[in-house]
Design a protein around this motif. Structure first.
Motif, PDB file in Angstrom:
ATOM      1  N   LEU A  73       0.836  -1.196   0.000  1.00  0.00           N
ATOM      2  CA  LEU A  73       0.000   0.000   0.000  1.00  0.00           C
ATOM      3  C   LEU A  73       0.874   1.250   0.000  1.00  0.00           C
ATOM      4  N   GLN A  74       1.899   1.261   0.812  1.00  0.00           N
ATOM      5  CA  GLN A  74       2.807   2.410   0.854  1.00  0.00           C
ATOM      6  C   GLN A  74       3.510   2.602  -0.484  1.00  0.00           C
ATOM      7  N   ARG A  75       3.982   1.529  -1.081  1.00  0.00           N
ATOM      8  CA  ARG A  75       4.658   1.616  -2.384  1.00  0.00           C
ATOM      9  C   ARG A  75       3.710   2.095  -3.474  1.00  0.00           C
ATOM     10  N   ALA A  76       2.445   1.683  -3.373  1.00  0.00           N
ATOM     11  CA  ALA A  76       1.463   2.021  -4.415  1.00  0.00           C
ATOM     12  C   ALA A  76       1.193   3.517  -4.490  1.00  0.00           C
ATOM     13  N   THR A  77       1.467   4.232  -3.414  1.00  0.00           N
ATOM     14  CA  THR A  77       1.190   5.672  -3.420  1.00  0.00           C
ATOM     15  C   THR A  77       2.129   6.439  -4.343  1.00  0.00           C
ATOM     16  N   THR A  78       3.289   5.858  -4.655  1.00  0.00           N
ATOM     17  CA  THR A  78       4.239   6.554  -5.529  1.00  0.00           C
ATOM     18  C   THR A  78       4.628   5.760  -6.771  1.00  0.00           C
ATOM     19  N   ALA A  79       4.219   4.512  -6.867  1.00  0.00           N
ATOM     20  CA  ALA A  79       4.610   3.656  -7.991  1.00  0.00           C
ATOM     21  C   ALA A  79       3.964   4.128  -9.286  1.00  0.00           C
ATOM     22  N   SER A  80       4.667   3.919 -10.384  1.00  0.00           N
ATOM     23  CA  SER A  80       4.104   4.283 -11.686  1.00  0.00           C
ATOM     24  C   SER A  80       3.399   3.106 -12.351  1.00  0.00           C
ATOM     25  N   SER A  81       3.567   1.899 -11.786  1.00  0.00           N
ATOM     26  CA  SER A  81       2.869   0.719 -12.299  1.00  0.00           C
ATOM     27  C   SER A  81       2.631  -0.249 -11.145  1.00  0.00           C
ATOM     28  N   ALA A  82       1.690  -1.145 -11.342  1.00  0.00           N
ATOM     29  CA  ALA A  82       1.416  -2.154 -10.318  1.00  0.00           C
ATOM     30  C   ALA A  82       2.624  -3.078 -10.155  1.00  0.00           C
TER      31      ALA A  82
END
Length: 89
Positions: A73-82
């Motif tokens: 969830l934390q990574r998803a806030t800044t990731a450009s892809s899943a």
């Protein structure tokens, strides 16, 4: 012939039942937390317009580890892809 049911009324039996109830509640909380984090993770992807494959969706929804889901969830806030969310594994 009467069956001796005194064990079921004993202190030890009550203790065993109480322990089982506590374990059941803890498992239920963990499961509910994991489900909520999984929904949140999928919502972040949706709101950010990030495509999620069926394989990734299944990985998220089948994960029962709240700590791991929180990391994703934390990574998803800044990731450009899943895929970027899971790249460190």
């Amino acid at each position: 012939m009467a069956v001796d049911t005194s064990f079921y009324k004993s202190f030890m039996s009550e203790e065993i039942r109480d322990e089982g109830r506590a374990e059941g509640r803890a498992e239920g909380r963990d499961k509910g937390l994991a489900e909520g984090l999984a929904r949140g993770l999928l919502l972040i992807f949706e709101v950010r317009g990030i495509a999620v494959t069926d394989k990734i969706r299944e990985k998220i929804t089948n994960c029962g580890d709240p700590q791991l889901l929180n990391q994703w969830l934390q990574r998803a806030t800044t990731a450009s892809s899943a895929e970027e969310v899971f790249a460190e594994e």
